[in-house]
Design an enzyme around this catalytic site. Structure first.
Site, PDB file in Angstrom:
ATOM      1  N   HIS A 155       0.846  -1.207   0.000  1.00 16.01           N
ATOM      2  CA  HIS A 155       0.000   0.000   0.000  1.00 16.01           C
ATOM      3  C   HIS A 155       0.878   1.253   0.000  1.00 16.01           C
ATOM      4  CE1 HIS A 155      -3.484   2.494   1.511  1.00 16.01           C
ATOM      5  NE2 HIS A 155      -2.474   3.197   1.974  1.00 16.01           N
ATOM      6  N   GLU A 156       1.866   1.287   0.885  1.00 13.83           N
ATOM      7  CA  GLU A 156       2.746   2.459   0.966  1.00 13.83           C
ATOM      8  C   GLU A 156       3.658   2.555  -0.258  1.00 13.83           C
ATOM      9  OE1 GLU A 156       2.055   4.624   3.110  1.00 13.83           O
ATOM     10  OE2 GLU A 156       0.787   3.391   4.407  1.00 13.83           O
ATOM     11  N   HIS A 159       2.078   4.442  -3.018  1.00 12.79           N
ATOM     12  CA  HIS A 159       2.224   5.895  -2.819  1.00 12.79           C
ATOM     13  C   HIS A 159       3.598   6.359  -3.292  1.00 12.79           C
ATOM     14  CE1 HIS A 159      -1.383   6.604  -0.508  1.00 12.79           C
ATOM     15  NE2 HIS A 159      -1.034   5.828   0.490  1.00 12.79           N
ATOM     16  N   ASP A 166      -4.718   7.650  -1.240  1.00 15.50           N
ATOM     17  CA  ASP A 166      -5.617   6.777  -0.487  1.00 15.50           C
ATOM     18  C   ASP A 166      -7.049   6.859  -1.006  1.00 15.50           C
ATOM     19  OD1 ASP A 166      -3.696   5.764   1.279  1.00 15.50           O
ATOM     20  OD2 ASP A 166      -3.818   7.563   2.527  1.00 15.50           O
TER      21      ASP A 166
END
Length: 921
Positions: A155-156, A159, A166
């Site tokens: 998830h990170e 980014h 998000d």
């Protein structure tokens, strides 16, 4: 300040440079050169290293499947702090350093806040800066709240690497959906769950249905979305990767464009997979057939700093006072900037090279003085950069057989057509090259050396009053030294004195600094009269005057007094050039100092493409708001452009109040190098520390729904997000490095720059009116004043986004644009949207300048045409409406009929409306 006693120092001072200085490369679908750095404030614990390995190994498999068998982690370096014990597994780093770290394992921003997050402040699709994980998170102590660490790492990573955002929004956790119900902000809507207020006292927890807030028409502040533990939905990793079934990113077929998620706001309602699949990574790879191998880990331990100065003494250094200015800057660096414990050597070069000092370890002023005596005294001869570098290799290997991780500071003012001949040798050496270019003719080929080795590129013009050379050297603090040992620049200022022979000013020393405070004054002709007073009005004596180098300096013993220091310099002759530089170190090893980091968004640029200036102000990881931030951008010839940077969430600034101040730069005057310097001032009670949670943090899972009942997680630490603790006055300056611009035209050009895109449009309903607020763009991006606004509305978000010019236009005759960065407000009666069954009005703005250039269409704001229905469950009664609130059971939409425009208001053009006084479900 008590809040910060437990916030420890970070090694990584140059966090802002994360995306620029990352060493990650994509090779045959595998990411190489990933750096995960353990902060020295993290107590030694071998489990952290093992857990990092486990996290990245599981993340690699999850990433591979989530990207349709396209990406995985090939090799990862784990940086071990210098203060951890030696281990035979630990090797010396090469180019890896804390300043290149992609992931930081460091104490939380504030005590008790273990949320992982990725620092992002650039546009959609652009790389982030770094990922921050806390030791407790890595050790698995927050898995129930954030999900398995390997999944969260992916998830990170999305980014960091692909610039997606998000798919939840804790500032807007709910919205009015076209279904006429209140929905949790999420992607996709297929993720099931219930909305409840869940409160606990001790071991006793109470659950109740959420009430509707009379003002927002949405659920009350304490309402939370609890996902079902067992789901079938495969997306989305950017919403809640902790759900077992989630193994994909949201795609076009299931992306929720209605939700007010950061992804929709920042990426023009594009799905995360759309952004990822349009990335350079994606375009340069194809899906694999075989599964990838597990990641390979390298354990690298930070050790002492080893550096060699390679200084140009060729004939061209005799002009423009360059040799003496180089010596002034080098002396400041050797006396003040370079950290104790470092090893330093020195080489001079012209058409040949001369080893002037072998490596000396700096433990006291004696070693510093010995190096000062080795500086060049005369300039002559040609320029051979490669000979200088090769002699530096001899100096470095004379003490250490391995050059890996050693630094070379190369300063040159001349061109050298043979400089490219040693680029391969530099690449293979393992050394880091920092390049300081002096004057307009400094060789461009050396930029490649600094780029491929992860070094810094600095530039100083011949305008001595700009103090660029001292700033360039002062920026070469160690990327690996403890922050408490690093020299911070409080002031850097210069003047050419003609009619008035006085240079007067003040320097603020705040309580976070004051140790080893160092004042340096330089001149060009005769030594000035120097007066300096401390905050109590006591005059400081005993400046050391070096008439040969034309510098005077004073080191304040102990810790300098907090407050305003006043200086007065009187020149002895006209056309004198005076500069003053003030540096200091942290006063207390348990209180992080305020720091400023500056950069441009690109290292190279081609006219007329705009650039963006960024400056981040932090104390530890905590953003500083409300500061006065000024950028000085100096061209090859010494011409300086001044820009006020803003943290207003408009124009070039992606997020309001995140401590990152930004502005567009388009005032190119010539081709060649430009340098950036930022000056920051924080006034008493004007600047504040923000204790908001980081914007792009991992979603906190409040609990799970299991067999219809909520199994709650421990509540997240309560923080009043609106609280901003006041800050004392402070001042800082920071060098942002050099960048190169090409294709600048000397001919007069037409208007090339439209107004910037409006990104903070908000809409609210006030009776029959819709009220809009936004930040005014300028004539050229965020400078000047736009000519007019075009406001359009539609009942369909997608129609408005994709066919803005065909949407219904609002009458804005009375709306005259204000100066850029002013707050704009406008209200209008919308009339009736022509689409059947419209449930919302969607609104967007386009700005037009005097040359009829139009901005990009703004973000899309929306208002609901109905009062949404709350959800209910069989075992709970629907809560009573708030006082004065009439909640219809039918959820019928309310529609408006257009009326004549009044002054200061607008209406939708009547000719484009079909009058519909009533609406039906």
């Amino acid at each position: 300040m008590g809040l910060f006693r437990s916030v420890v120092f970070l090694l990584v001072l140059h966090l802002l440079q994360g995306s620029d200085t990352s060493l990650i490369q994509l090779n045959n679908n595998g990411y190489e050169g990933v750096i995960i750095a353990i902060d020295p404030a993290v107590p030694e614990d071998g489990k952290i290293i093992e857990q990092i390995k486990d996290m990245v190994t599981t993340a690699s498999t999850y990433l591979f499947e989530a990207t349709e068998k396209r990406f995985f982690f090939k090799n990862v370096s784990i940086l071990i702090p210098e203060n951890w014990k030696e281990n035979s597994e630990y090797k010396r780093p090469k180019l890896e350093s804390y300043e290149h770290a992609d992931v930081l394992v460091a104490p939380p921003t504030l005590p008790g806040r273990d949320e992982p997050y990725t620092k992002q402040f650039t546009a959609c699709g652009e790389k982030g800066e770094y990922i921050h994980l806390t030791p407790d998170f890595v050790l698995g102590k927050s898995e129930s709240e954030y999900g398995p660490s390997g999944r969260l790492f992916v998830h990170e990573w999305a980014h960091l690497r692909w610039g997606v955002f998000d798919e939840y929004n804790e500032d807007e956790p709910y919205y009015s959906a076209t279904s006429k119900k209140i929905e949790a902000t999420r992607c996709p809507t297929g993720i099931t769950g219930i909305n409840r207020v869940y409160t606990c006292q001790g071991d006793s927890c109470v659950t109740r249905a959420c009430r509707i807030d009379s003002k927002t028409k949405l659920y009350e502040k304490d309402c939370q979305f609890f996902p079902e533990k067992d789901q079938t939905e495969k997306a989305s990793i950017m919403f809640m990767q902790g759900i077992d079934s989630v193994v994909e990113f949201c795609k076009e077929n299931n992306h929720n464009r209605e939700a007010p998620s950061l992804q929709n706001k920042m990426c023009n309602s594009r799905s995360t997979w759309d952004v990822i699949s349009n990335s350079e990574d994606f375009k340069n790879t194809t899906s694999m057939v075989a599964p990838p191998p597990p990641p390979v880990f390298s354990l690298l331990k930070i050790s002492q700093r080893i550096m060699c100065l390679v200084l140009d003494k060729s004939g061209s250094m005799a002009g423009s006072n360059r040799l003496n200015r180089m010596n002034q800057a080098a002396k400041h660096f050797l006396m003040q900037t370079i950290e104790n414990g470092s090893w330093v050597g020195m080489v001079h070069f012209d058409s040949t090279a001369y080893i002037k000092s072998k490596l000396i370890q700096i433990t006291s002023s004696n070693e510093r003085n010995k190096l000062l005596e080795s500086l060049p005294t005369a300039a002559s001869g040609g320029t051979s950069i490669c000979r200088g570098i090769k002699s530096a290799f001899q100096v470095l290997t004379g003490t250490y057989p391995q050059i890996d991780g050693s630094e070379i500071v190369l300063l040159t003012d001349g061109e050298d057509n043979t400089a490219g001949s040693c680029v391969d040798e530099v690449r293979q050496s393992g050394a880091i090259i920092h390049f300081i270019a002096l004057g307009p003719s400094a060789d461009q080929a050396v930029i490649e050396m600094s780029t491929i080795t992860g070094g810094k590129h600095k530039y100083a013009s011949d305008e001595a009053a700009n103090n660029g050379l001292i700033d360039a050297f002062a920026a070469l603090v160690s990327g690996n030294a403890d922050l408490s040992q690093q020299s911070l620049q409080l002031e850097s200022k210069g003047l050419t004195l003609n009619n008035n022979l006085w240079m007067n000013g003040t320097v603020i020393i705040d309580s976070t600094v004051g140790k080893d405070t160092f004042f340096l004054v330089t001149w060009n002709g005769q030594s000035p009269t120097i007066s300096l007073w401390d905050p109590n009005g006591k005059r400081m004596e005993n400046f050391t005057v070096d008439t040969d180098s034309k510098i005077a300096y004073l080191s304040i013993p102990g810790t300098a007094k907090v407050g305003v220091w006043t200086y007065s310099l009187q020149a002895k002759q006209n056309s004198e050039i005076l500069t003053i530089t003030v540096n200091s170190r942290a006063a207390n090893s348990s209180v992080p100092p305020i720091t400023v980091n500056a950069k441009m968004n690109k290292d190279t640029n081609s006219f007329p493409s705009p650039m963006i200036v960024y400056a981040e102000i932090l104390q530890g990881f905590v953003p500083i708001l409300g500061a006065n931030v000024t950028a000085f951008i100096e061209s090859n010839s010494g011409k300086t452009e001044v820009l006020q940077l803003l943290d207003n969430g408009a124009g070039a600034d992606s997020f309001k109040n995140d401590g990152v101040y930004s502005r567009y730069f388009t005032a190119y005057s010539e081709n060649g190098r430009y340098s950036l310097k930022v000056r920051v001032h924080g006034g008493t009670n004007a600047a504040t520390r923000s204790i908001r949670h980081p914007l792009n943090r991992a979603a906190y899972i409040p609990g799970w729904v299991v067999d219809g009942k909520i199994e709650g997680n421990p509540p997240r630490p309560k923080i009043d997000e609106d609280t901003q603790t006041p800050l004392e006055s402070f001042s800082r300056t920071a060098s942002g490095g050099a960048f190169v611009v090409s294709n600048v035209s000397n001919l007069p050009l037409p208007d090339l720059y439209p107004p910037s895109q409006i990104t903070d449009l908000e809409a609210t309903r006030d009776g029959d009116n819709i009220s809009l607020t936004w930040t005014a763009p300028g004539d050229d991006f965020d400078v000047g004043k736009a000519q007019q606004y075009i406001i359009r509305i539609n009942g369909s978000l997608l129609d408005l986004r994709d066919n803005f010019d065909d949407a219904l236009q609002v009458n804005t005759t009375d709306l005259l644009p204000k100066e850029a960065n002013s707050e704009e407000t406008f209200a209008f009666k919308p009339g009736n949207i022509s689409e059947e069954n419209a449930t919302h009005i969607f609104i967007a703005i386009q700005s037009v300048d005097k040359s009829n250039l139009t901005s990009k269409v703004s973000n899309i704001a929306q208002v609901a045409l109905f009062i949404p229905e709350a959800d209910s469950s069989p075992d709970e009664t629907q809560p009573n409406p708030s006082p004065g609130e009439n909640l219809p059971n039918s959820g019928a939409a309310q529609c408006f009929v257009g009326s004549n425009p009044g002054r200061g208001h607008g209406t939708a053009h009547q000719t484009m409306l079909r009058q519909r006084p009533t609406c039906h479900n």
